[in-house]
Write an enzyme that holds these catalytic residues in place. Structure first.
Site, PDB file in Angstrom:
ATOM      1  N   CYS A  26      40.688  22.833  42.375  1.00 49.59           N
ATOM      2  CA  CYS A  26      40.901  23.851  41.051  1.00 49.59           C
ATOM      3  C   CYS A  26      42.044  23.433  40.028  1.00 49.59           C
ATOM      4  CB  CYS A  26      41.153  25.302  41.517  1.00 49.59           C
ATOM      5  SG  CYS A  26      39.921  25.851  42.828  1.00 49.59           S
ATOM      6  N   HIS A  33      43.480  28.712  36.004  1.00 52.90           N
ATOM      7  CA  HIS A  33      42.514  28.662  36.782  1.00 52.90           C
ATOM      8  C   HIS A  33      41.953  30.073  37.035  1.00 52.90           C
ATOM      9  CE1 HIS A  33      39.619  27.818  39.702  1.00 52.90           C
ATOM     10  NE2 HIS A  33      40.580  28.363  40.841  1.00 52.90           N
ATOM     11  N   ASN A  41      34.525  31.791  40.313  1.00 54.81           N
ATOM     12  CA  ASN A  41      35.701  30.555  40.489  1.00 54.81           C
ATOM     13  C   ASN A  41      34.846  29.261  40.244  1.00 54.81           C
ATOM     14  OD1 ASN A  41      37.305  28.610  41.445  1.00 54.81           O
ATOM     15  ND2 ASN A  41      38.231  29.751  42.956  1.00 54.81           N
TER      16      ASN A  41
HETATM   17  N1  ACO Z   1      32.171  42.050  51.078  1.00 60.99           N
HETATM   18  C1  ACO Z   1      32.795  43.215  51.731  1.00 60.99           C
HETATM   19  N2  ACO Z   1      33.749  43.023  52.894  1.00 60.99           N
HETATM   20  C2  ACO Z   1      34.527  41.774  52.887  1.00 60.99           C
HETATM   21  C3  ACO Z   1      33.810  40.828  51.932  1.00 60.99           C
HETATM   22  C4  ACO Z   1      32.953  40.908  51.200  1.00 60.99           C
HETATM   23  N3  ACO Z   1      32.372  39.947  50.450  1.00 60.99           N
HETATM   24  N4  ACO Z   1      34.854  39.661  52.386  1.00 60.99           N
HETATM   25  C5  ACO Z   1      35.833  40.233  53.144  1.00 60.99           C
HETATM   26  N5  ACO Z   1      35.580  41.353  53.396  1.00 60.99           N
HETATM   27  C6  ACO Z   1      36.207  42.230  54.366  1.00 60.99           C
HETATM   28  C7  ACO Z   1      36.769  41.544  55.417  1.00 60.99           C
HETATM   29  O1  ACO Z   1      36.020  41.293  56.506  1.00 60.99           O
HETATM   30  C8  ACO Z   1      38.045  42.508  55.766  1.00 60.99           C
HETATM   31  O2  ACO Z   1      37.543  43.480  56.567  1.00 60.99           O
HETATM   32  P1  ACO Z   1      38.368  43.971  57.666  1.00 60.99           P
HETATM   33  O3  ACO Z   1      39.702  44.593  57.201  1.00 60.99           O
HETATM   34  O4  ACO Z   1      37.554  44.921  58.375  1.00 60.99           O
HETATM   35  O5  ACO Z   1      38.872  42.940  58.712  1.00 60.99           O
HETATM   36  C9  ACO Z   1      38.336  43.231  54.420  1.00 60.99           C
HETATM   37  O6  ACO Z   1      37.223  42.946  53.772  1.00 60.99           O
HETATM   38  C10 ACO Z   1      39.473  42.805  53.818  1.00 60.99           C
HETATM   39  O7  ACO Z   1      39.563  41.353  53.701  1.00 60.99           O
HETATM   40  P2  ACO Z   1      40.646  40.556  53.264  1.00 60.99           P
HETATM   41  O8  ACO Z   1      40.300  38.892  53.490  1.00 60.99           O
HETATM   42  O9  ACO Z   1      42.122  40.945  53.341  1.00 60.99           O
HETATM   43  O10 ACO Z   1      40.359  40.600  51.627  1.00 60.99           O
HETATM   44  P3  ACO Z   1      41.225  40.283  50.238  1.00 60.99           P
HETATM   45  O11 ACO Z   1      41.696  41.401  49.571  1.00 60.99           O
HETATM   46  O12 ACO Z   1      42.244  39.116  50.598  1.00 60.99           O
HETATM   47  O13 ACO Z   1      40.173  39.587  49.410  1.00 60.99           O
HETATM   48  C11 ACO Z   1      39.535  37.397  48.711  1.00 60.99           C
HETATM   49  C12 ACO Z   1      39.565  38.358  49.711  1.00 60.99           C
HETATM   50  C13 ACO Z   1      38.897  37.903  47.748  1.00 60.99           C
HETATM   51  C14 ACO Z   1      38.738  35.859  49.235  1.00 60.99           C
HETATM   52  C15 ACO Z   1      40.931  36.997  48.463  1.00 60.99           C
HETATM   53  O14 ACO Z   1      41.817  36.724  49.630  1.00 60.99           O
HETATM   54  C16 ACO Z   1      41.028  35.858  47.389  1.00 60.99           C
HETATM   55  O15 ACO Z   1      40.706  35.806  46.189  1.00 60.99           O
HETATM   56  N6  ACO Z   1      41.935  34.916  47.891  1.00 60.99           N
HETATM   57  C17 ACO Z   1      42.024  33.502  47.077  1.00 60.99           C
HETATM   58  C18 ACO Z   1      40.966  32.805  46.951  1.00 60.99           C
HETATM   59  C19 ACO Z   1      40.974  31.471  46.053  1.00 60.99           C
HETATM   60  O16 ACO Z   1      41.762  31.673  44.900  1.00 60.99           O
HETATM   61  N7  ACO Z   1      40.623  30.384  46.106  1.00 60.99           N
HETATM   62  C20 ACO Z   1      40.778  29.310  45.286  1.00 60.99           C
HETATM   63  C21 ACO Z   1      40.688  28.025  45.707  1.00 60.99           C
HETATM   64  S1  ACO Z   1      39.191  27.550  45.510  1.00 60.99           S
HETATM   65  C22 ACO Z   1      39.173  25.887  45.557  1.00 60.99           C
HETATM   66  O17 ACO Z   1      40.369  25.433  45.301  1.00 60.99           O
HETATM   67  C23 ACO Z   1      37.768  25.348  45.372  1.00 60.99           C
END
Ligand code: ACO
Length: 336
Positions: free
Chosen positions: A122, A263, A293
């Protein structure tokens, strides 16, 4: 690329034209509800994403590059043969050899233009903008085409709801040219990594690529594996640091900036930085709701949208910030 040293040792650099290419197919959160256990409400609340574009019918990263590059050249009023160098930032190249940039130069008919790919996830478009700028500033090139382009849908695990809701496909392009005004160009740039954390986001090809903590992913190859929570924490802190470091180094304040183009990782990450830094909504560009993203493509896509809407003028201060796999981050502070 062969160019004698410039008679002006430090020419300015201007962004002469930009371009954009996104696939026609729109994949909405409602479509994803039918594919994995998720909901539009969860995705919007946690990420700000409503829809993303996905390639179909064999369209590749190279196809997106060609469309975006041709548009950027047209907007710059230039022809492919004017280019000295083409840089494609991507983690989804056509193949490992030759580079996607070589294939693009061939398609454009820009031979003997130099060509290279850069792989910074990214951070890619921002890193490539710095590299291109430095080639021009040093006199080694006059006109450089920079692309950030991805077909992440090819390396997305469509059964993994924690990653497949995030990613989209697309390409952004910018043509950079030498300018008589040495004030134009990059006034602050940075490229860094915290490479010990590479295992937070990776795309393994074989068992030997899986890090120690990745045992649950044995057998899942050629798709992105991400520790979302760790990347989230990294991005929230690092985005603010990148902006603050650039301001401190240049003596500028947020009031001096026309816009920060980050980004597009997650709307919550971006909003948190915006609030902490006291940036108004107009000063932090966000379009993740429409494209998701798109990794290396996101900053280029944003830059084109801003240029195309006539929101950027010569003399404006614009800060580009990329953060992503590696872990890597980069900043490019431009005086347009
Ligand atoms: N739909 C419903 N529930 C979900 C989903 C989904 N798509 N995905 C995860 N959950 C659930 C999880 O299982 C978890 O359930 P639990 O509490 O029963 O265990 C709950 O939702 C919370 O999960 P978290 O992982 O804590 O959710 P979070 O608020 O952190 O959001 C996300 C997840 C969106 C992935 C976030 O962590 C994020 O955006 N991270 C950054 C990602 C990023 O920026 N990547 C960039 C790099 S990409 C590159 O370089 C190519």
């Amino acid at each position: 690329m062969t160019r004698p040293a410039s008679p002006h040792p430090s020419p300015g650099v201007r962004i002469a034209g930009t371009g954009l290419a996104v696939p026609r197919k729109v994949l909405t959160n409602f479509d994803l509800e039918k594919m994995v256990d998720t909901s539009d409400e969860w995705i919007v609340q946690r990420t700000g994403i409503r829809e993303r574009r996905i390639v179909t019918g064999g369209i590749t990263t190279l196809d997106l590059c060609e469309e975006a590059a041709r548009q950027a050249l047209e907007n710059a009023g230039m022809s492919p043969t004017d280019l000295d160098l083409t840089i494609v930032a991507t983690i989804t190249p056509e193949m490992c050899c030759p580079s996607t940039a070589c294939r693009l130069v061939d398609r454009l008919g820009a031979v003997p233009c130099g060509a290279m790919d850069v792989s910074m996830a990214c951070t890619g478009f921002v890193g490539a903008m710095n590299i291109a700028h430095n080639f021009i500033r040093s006199g080694a090139a006059k006109n450089v085409c920079v692309l950030g382009a991805e077909t992440l849908s090819r390396i997305t695990n469509w059964k993994d709801r924690t990653t497949c809701i995030l990613f989209g496909d697309g390409a952004g392009a910018a043509v950079l040219c030498a300018d008589d005004d040495p004030q134009r160009g990059v006034h602050y740039q940075a490229l860094h990594s915290d490479a010990g954390k590479w295992g937070e986001l990776y795309c393994p090809r074989t068992e030997s690529d899986i890090p120690e903590h990745g045992a649950p992913f044995l057998g899942i190859y050629n798709t992105l594996i991400m520790n979302g929570r760790e990347i989230y924490k990294f991005a929230v802190v690092r985005l603010q640091k990148c902006i603050n470091e650039a301001l401190a180094a240049t003596g500028l304040s947020v009031d001096d900036l026309k816009v920060v183009v980050p980004h597009q990782s997650n709307a919550r990450i971006l909003e948190s930085a915006r609030e902490k830094l006291g940036l108004t909504a107009e000063k932090l560009y966000i379009n993740i709701d429409r494209y998701g993203n798109t990794s290396a493509a996101s900053v280029g896509i944003c830059l084109h949208e801003l240029m195309d809407a006539g929101k950027l003028q010569p003399g404006d201060w614009v800060m580009l910030v990329g953060l992503g796999g590696g872990l890597t981050w980069g900043t490019s502070l431009w005086k347009l």
